[in-house]
Design a protein around this motif. Structure first.
Motif, PDB file in Angstrom:
ATOM      1  N   GLN A  94       0.831  -1.200   0.000  1.00 59.04           N
ATOM      2  CA  GLN A  94       0.000   0.000   0.000  1.00 59.04           C
ATOM      3  C   GLN A  94       0.867   1.253   0.000  1.00 59.04           C
ATOM      4  O   GLN A  94       0.592   2.210  -0.734  1.00 59.04           O
ATOM      5  CB  GLN A  94      -0.940  -0.004   1.224  1.00 59.04           C
ATOM      6  CG  GLN A  94      -2.055  -1.029   1.109  1.00 59.04           C
ATOM      7  CD  GLN A  94      -2.752  -1.297   2.438  1.00 59.04           C
ATOM      8  OE1 GLN A  94      -2.232  -1.001   3.509  1.00 59.04           O
ATOM      9  NE2 GLN A  94      -3.939  -1.875   2.362  1.00 59.04           N
ATOM     10  N   SER A 144       1.133   3.833  -3.239  1.00 61.58           N
ATOM     11  CA  SER A 144       0.734   5.226  -3.009  1.00 61.58           C
ATOM     12  C   SER A 144       1.888   6.188  -3.305  1.00 61.58           C
ATOM     13  O   SER A 144       1.670   7.295  -3.793  1.00 61.58           O
ATOM     14  CB  SER A 144       0.213   5.424  -1.590  1.00 61.58           C
ATOM     15  OG  SER A 144       1.237   5.262  -0.643  1.00 61.58           O
ATOM     16  N   ILE A 158      -5.901   3.901  -0.370  1.00 55.29           N
ATOM     17  CA  ILE A 158      -5.758   2.623  -1.075  1.00 55.29           C
ATOM     18  C   ILE A 158      -6.350   1.508  -0.205  1.00 55.29           C
ATOM     19  O   ILE A 158      -7.110   0.666  -0.691  1.00 55.29           O
ATOM     20  CB  ILE A 158      -4.282   2.338  -1.406  1.00 55.29           C
ATOM     21  CG1 ILE A 158      -3.819   3.294  -2.507  1.00 55.29           C
ATOM     22  CG2 ILE A 158      -4.093   0.884  -1.855  1.00 55.29           C
ATOM     23  CD1 ILE A 158      -2.375   3.121  -2.912  1.00 55.29           C
TER      24      ILE A 158
END
Lengths: 109, 109
Positions: A13, A17, B29
């Motif tokens: 993640q 990102s 996310i």
DNA sequence: GCTTTATATTGCAATATTACGATTAATATT
DNA sequence: AATATTAATCGTAATATTGCAATATAAAGC
């Protein structure tokens, strides 16, 4: 605080990102499109084409480089930037998995 | 200045960067992954699962909603959030075109 | 009506981003 | 050597983002 709590998220993640963030600016998208188009690009070409100051473009290039999306080698006086194929592939894979995980079957709301 | 010069970029560049920016945070996310996984999601579920305060999560949800990536309908006391299929498809197309435009043929630097 | 539950909004502090002029560093050209 | 060219860096101003506590709002149940 203005400080993202990266420690509570997964490696994936955070990585995704970070890559998305590096591309999440119209100037940086324009720069990437330009690099892809000519398959080799000098910073100076961008100054004048985009309507941004040299310092600003240099900064955007630095951010893309830091994220590993582009790489640059010194070519005499100028610097040649191009896509980092490895990161690009990673991005395609990660995003593909992420975006593909949604199948718009049942509409709930 | 801290103010993006959107007027010098194309509609597409601005649109794509806005969508990417909305997703460019590990919490967002994680939220999207969670929504996709359960295919219907209440904000309260996220509080406690992610290690963020309720106010923070509500804010992230708002951002995703503003970007059009998710949509929410009031379901009694709680709110049901889900993916906006239209935006998701747009994102897949735009990103597909963008990422796909690079063919790592000739390595220049 | 009052209370509970679920989410949104407000206000604030800390930090990050965007942009640019000025300067610097390094190589080319004269 | 002196000058020009190219790109990076520094410093600064304006604005945006992240995160949270506190508070507000809105619906449901009593």
């Amino acid at each position: 605080m203005g400080l993202t709590k990266t420690e509570i998220f997964t490696e994936e993640q955070n990585q995704l990102s970070t890559l998305l963030k590096a591309m999440a600016h119209p100037a940086r998208i324009a720069i990437l499109q330009r690099i892809i188009l000519s398959n080799t690009c000098i910073c100076g070409d961008l100054v004048g084409e985009l309507g941004l100051a040299q310092a600003t473009i240099s900064q955007h290039l630095k951010e893309l480089k830091n994220a590993g999306i582009i790489q640059g080698t010194i070519e005499g006086v100028s610097v040649c930037y191009c896509i980092n194929p490895k990161t690009w592939k990673l991005l395609e894979e990660q995003l593909g998995t992420f975006l593909g995980s949604y199948k718009g079957e049942t509409s709930c709301c």
